[in-house]
Scaffold this active site. Structure first.
Site, PDB file in Angstrom:
ATOM      1  N   GLY A 183       0.835  -1.186   0.000  1.00 39.15           N
ATOM      2  CA  GLY A 183       0.000   0.000   0.000  1.00 39.15           C
ATOM      3  C   GLY A 183       0.872   1.238   0.000  1.00 39.15           C
ATOM      4  O   GLY A 183       2.018   1.207   0.469  1.00 39.15           O
TER       5      GLY A 183
ATOM      6  N   GLN B 200       2.779  10.125   1.248  1.00 41.18           N
ATOM      7  CA  GLN B 200       4.082   9.478   1.321  1.00 41.18           C
ATOM      8  C   GLN B 200       4.973   9.840   0.144  1.00 41.18           C
ATOM      9  O   GLN B 200       6.180   9.635   0.208  1.00 41.18           O
ATOM     10  CB  GLN B 200       3.925   7.957   1.409  1.00 41.18           C
ATOM     11  CG  GLN B 200       3.312   7.487   2.712  1.00 41.18           C
ATOM     12  CD  GLN B 200       3.193   5.983   2.727  1.00 41.18           C
ATOM     13  OE1 GLN B 200       2.194   5.436   2.292  1.00 41.18           O
ATOM     14  NE2 GLN B 200       4.239   5.323   3.215  1.00 41.18           N
TER      15      GLN B 200
ATOM     16  N   HIS C 196      -2.481   7.409   7.079  1.00 40.18           N
ATOM     17  CA  HIS C 196      -1.571   8.357   6.416  1.00 40.18           C
ATOM     18  C   HIS C 196      -2.326   9.581   5.901  1.00 40.18           C
ATOM     19  O   HIS C 196      -1.830  10.705   5.990  1.00 40.18           O
ATOM     20  CB  HIS C 196      -0.841   7.707   5.241  1.00 40.18           C
ATOM     21  CG  HIS C 196       0.387   6.960   5.624  1.00 40.18           C
ATOM     22  ND1 HIS C 196       1.477   7.549   6.224  1.00 40.18           N
ATOM     23  CD2 HIS C 196       0.710   5.644   5.472  1.00 40.18           C
ATOM     24  CE1 HIS C 196       2.412   6.640   6.439  1.00 40.18           C
ATOM     25  NE2 HIS C 196       1.977   5.478   5.985  1.00 40.18           N
TER      26      HIS C 196
ATOM     27  N   HIS D 283      -4.098   1.298   7.746  1.00 39.12           N
ATOM     28  CA  HIS D 283      -2.770   1.922   7.772  1.00 39.12           C
ATOM     29  C   HIS D 283      -2.690   3.074   6.762  1.00 39.12           C
ATOM     30  O   HIS D 283      -2.252   4.174   7.102  1.00 39.12           O
ATOM     31  CB  HIS D 283      -1.707   0.858   7.465  1.00 39.12           C
ATOM     32  CG  HIS D 283      -0.312   1.364   7.395  1.00 39.12           C
ATOM     33  ND1 HIS D 283       0.628   1.073   8.358  1.00 39.12           N
ATOM     34  CD2 HIS D 283       0.330   2.123   6.468  1.00 39.12           C
ATOM     35  CE1 HIS D 283       1.780   1.650   8.032  1.00 39.12           C
ATOM     36  NE2 HIS D 283       1.621   2.286   6.881  1.00 39.12           N
ATOM     37  N   GLU D 284      -3.111   2.815   5.528  1.00 40.34           N
ATOM     38  CA  GLU D 284      -3.003   3.842   4.484  1.00 40.34           C
ATOM     39  C   GLU D 284      -3.961   5.008   4.736  1.00 40.34           C
ATOM     40  O   GLU D 284      -3.610   6.164   4.498  1.00 40.34           O
ATOM     41  CB  GLU D 284      -3.219   3.237   3.099  1.00 40.34           C
ATOM     42  CG  GLU D 284      -2.218   2.168   2.701  1.00 40.34           C
ATOM     43  CD  GLU D 284      -0.751   2.563   2.857  1.00 40.34           C
ATOM     44  OE1 GLU D 284      -0.419   3.759   2.736  1.00 40.34           O
ATOM     45  OE2 GLU D 284       0.064   1.667   3.108  1.00 40.34           O
TER      46      GLU D 284
ATOM     47  N   CYS E  20       6.348   0.108   7.098  1.00 39.41           N
ATOM     48  CA  CYS E  20       5.866   1.281   6.385  1.00 39.41           C
ATOM     49  C   CYS E  20       6.984   1.774   5.472  1.00 39.41           C
ATOM     50  O   CYS E  20       8.139   1.885   5.910  1.00 39.41           O
ATOM     51  CB  CYS E  20       5.466   2.378   7.377  1.00 39.41           C
ATOM     52  SG  CYS E  20       4.882   3.887   6.588  1.00 39.41           S
ATOM     53  N   LEU E  21       6.645   2.069   4.231  1.00 42.20           N
ATOM     54  CA  LEU E  21       7.659   2.551   3.293  1.00 42.20           C
ATOM     55  C   LEU E  21       8.280   3.867   3.753  1.00 42.20           C
ATOM     56  O   LEU E  21       9.419   4.166   3.398  1.00 42.20           O
ATOM     57  CB  LEU E  21       7.061   2.704   1.892  1.00 42.20           C
ATOM     58  CG  LEU E  21       6.577   1.408   1.237  1.00 42.20           C
ATOM     59  CD1 LEU E  21       5.988   1.692  -0.135  1.00 42.20           C
ATOM     60  CD2 LEU E  21       7.674   0.377   1.149  1.00 42.20           C
TER      61      LEU E  21
END
Length: 187
Positions: A53, A58, A147, A143-144, A101-102
């Site tokens: 994701g 991000q 963000h 999670h996304e 997480c990226l």
């Protein structure tokens, strides 16, 4: 000029503590044709960095847009683009699982989330949908969407875990962790 207006196919993933990651995003206009290019490039970035994701903030874009693909084990790439996603219901027991997480490379953090999520969103054609799921899909959606609301991995965990995670993250960055790394790289 938006950060995604660059020549390369993939985008730079911002790393914590970039202040963009703590911003609340604006709604997307589904008629905005530039969102298609952004979503395509976000998906390429997500795959290149071994993510499931990726949210627009991000990559430096404060729009309510996420791409997800929680079914990559089959080898097929079928990203779903969600504009203006909203969690409309969660249910089931809360489950603690490690999340990466990226934007927080090199570590995973135990996060408590409801086991099941139902999300309303608009697709790139302007059609409204509901997606629901459990396991990785429920976790990824939550999670996304966090963000999009300026909530990072560190705000999602409990205080004791946050302290440990911040220390581990500093060590991971010092060791050269990059987006997609879920452990400190070997030296």
């Amino acid at each position: 000029m938006e950060r995604y207006d660059v020549v390369a196919d993939t985008l730079e993933v911002l790393a914590y503590p970039d202040p963009t990651l703590r911003q609340v995003c604006e709604d997307c206009d589904p008629a905005d044709k530039s969102l298609r290019k952004l979503a395509r490039r976000m998906a390429k970035t997500m795959y290149a960095d071994n993510g499931c994701g990726l949210a627009a903030p991000q990559v430096g874009v404060l729009k309510r847009l996420i791409v997800i693909d929680c079914d990559q084990d089959s080898g097929a790439k079928n990203p779903i683009t969600l504009l203006n996603p909203t969690v409309i219901e969660t249910r089931g027991p809360e489950v603690v699982e490690e999340e990466g997480c990226l934007s927080v490379p090199g570590i995973t953090v135990p996060i408590r989330r409801p086991a099941y999520a139902i999300v309303r969103y608009t697709d790139l054609n302007g059609e409204d949908w509901i997606i629901e799921g459990d396991g990785l899909l429920a976790r990824c959606l939550q999670h996304e969407i966090d963000h999009l609301n300026g909530i990072t991995l560190f705000e999602s965990c409990d205080l004791n875990e946050r302290i440990k995670a911040m220390t581990a993250y500093e060590a991971a960055l010092a060791a050269g962790a990059k987006a997609g790394d879920t452990a400190v790289p070997s030296i």
